[in-house]
Enzyme design. Sequence first.
Site, PDB file in Angstrom:
ATOM      1  N   CYS A 107       8.762  -3.169   0.673  1.00  8.75           N
ATOM      2  CA  CYS A 107       8.063  -2.040   0.062  1.00  8.75           C
ATOM      3  C   CYS A 107       9.030  -0.860   0.069  1.00  8.75           C
ATOM      4  CB  CYS A 107       6.803  -1.734   0.887  1.00  8.75           C
ATOM      5  SG  CYS A 107       5.913  -0.304   0.275  1.00  8.75           S
ATOM      6  N   CYS A 121      -2.964  10.716   3.091  1.00 10.56           N
ATOM      7  CA  CYS A 121      -1.603  10.186   3.057  1.00 10.56           C
ATOM      8  C   CYS A 121      -0.606  11.091   3.787  1.00 10.56           C
ATOM      9  CB  CYS A 121      -1.184  10.021   1.597  1.00 10.56           C
ATOM     10  SG  CYS A 121       0.502   9.462   1.413  1.00 10.56           S
ATOM     11  N   CYS A 335       2.520   4.755   5.560  1.00 10.41           N
ATOM     12  CA  CYS A 335       3.734   5.227   4.946  1.00 10.41           C
ATOM     13  C   CYS A 335       3.918   6.728   5.113  1.00 10.41           C
ATOM     14  CB  CYS A 335       3.648   4.868   3.479  1.00 10.41           C
ATOM     15  SG  CYS A 335       5.104   5.257   2.656  1.00 10.41           S
TER      16      CYS A 335
HETATM   17  S1  SF4 Z   1       2.567   8.680  -1.790  1.00  6.88           S
HETATM   18 FE1  SF4 Z   1       0.909   7.724  -2.988  1.00  6.88          FE
HETATM   19  S2  SF4 Z   1      -0.914   7.914  -1.680  1.00  6.88           S
HETATM   20 FE2  SF4 Z   1       0.636   9.341  -0.883  1.00  6.88          FE
HETATM   21  S3  SF4 Z   1       0.201  11.323  -1.886  1.00  6.88           S
HETATM   22 FE3  SF4 Z   1       1.726  10.257  -3.124  1.00  6.88          FE
HETATM   23  S4  SF4 Z   1       0.531   9.165  -4.662  1.00  6.88           S
HETATM   24 FE4  SF4 Z   1      -0.899   9.718  -3.037  1.00  6.88          FE
END
Ligand code: SF4
Length: 354
Positions: A107, A121, A335
């Site tokens: 990934c 996130c 992540c």
């Molecule tokens: S990395 Fe993906 S999940 Fe995280 S803020 Fe950006 S678009 Fe949204």
Amino acid sequence: MAEDKIDIKSLDYTQLQELLESMGEKKFRSKQLYEWIHKRLVLEFDEMTNLSKDMRKKLAGTCTIEGARIIKKQVSSDGTAKFLMRLSDGNTVESVLMKYKHGNSVCISTQVGCRMGCRFCASTVGGLIRSLKTSEMLDQIYEIQRTTGERVSNVILMGIGEPLDNYDNVVKFIRMLSDENGLNISQRNITLSTCGLVDRLKKLVDEKLTITIAISLHAPNDELRREMMPIANRYSINEIIDACRYYVDKTGRRITFEYSMVEGKNDSRECAMQLIELVRGLNCHINLIPLNPVEGRMGQRSKGADIQAFKLLLEKNHINVTIRREMGRDIDAACGQLRNKEKGGNYDEGIRKD
Ligand code: SF4
């Protein structure tokens, strides 16, 4: 990356031919050179032993093959490995290697930070710093193959960043990764995950790639989605579903929806019913993701029983659904967490402390 030098790893096969021609070199050399960079994954022009010394010297004087370098690795008890990679300007991104029976998946990140602002996130904390070059995306895979000796067969664009916010470099990356002169990873084994930039999504469909597309949906109605993802203020769920229908009609391929399960937020029976109505008749697959809670960000993961009940309801309505197997839970799996930790710490002088 030296600003005045050509980023040779970002050049596709045709561009490499043009470069060699402009240097007065024979065209057939481009196959050798491309293979050294994208198949044998060397880091020095001097290692390219079937090129003349003179040509290697010329290349070293005008081009750079720098990219991403691993500066930290965390290995989970299930074998999942997470890598912090430093780019040539000192910024860092994350990549993850997951081992499955059917092969190894990596990934990758597509941007340093992200400006999409999804509330659950960690990658968006601190906003977007910059988009990655094609070479920096390729090199996340190359560096993992180089250092672990593991062959990568599947690639997922689901790390830090919104891939379609770095459109041109990402499309080029996909084409180069699947180039038969390079790693030759089948486009069918590449998955791009997007929060749903509708215009770019339609444009991507017209590129006629054979990749899998995954939409980070996470909510079955606009109101809830706006709470979780600011991008929902720009594109409605109906617009996203229309773009998905366009994709399915044009490619004949199934589309995937990612749905993070957040306790008390989007995991009710009512949400499941709304989701069923939304995707009814669409060739799709829904991936339920037990949320990886991020400190200071929205929500806790749904209870196991609620996730199961949600899944059951979808299945009863003939929707393809799976619960994502969790990989690397014991290693800052969500992540952006590793990068955030390193930025806060004092790990390496080269890391930007913003
Ligand atoms: S990395 Fe993906 S999940 Fe995280 S803020 Fe950006 S678009 Fe949204």
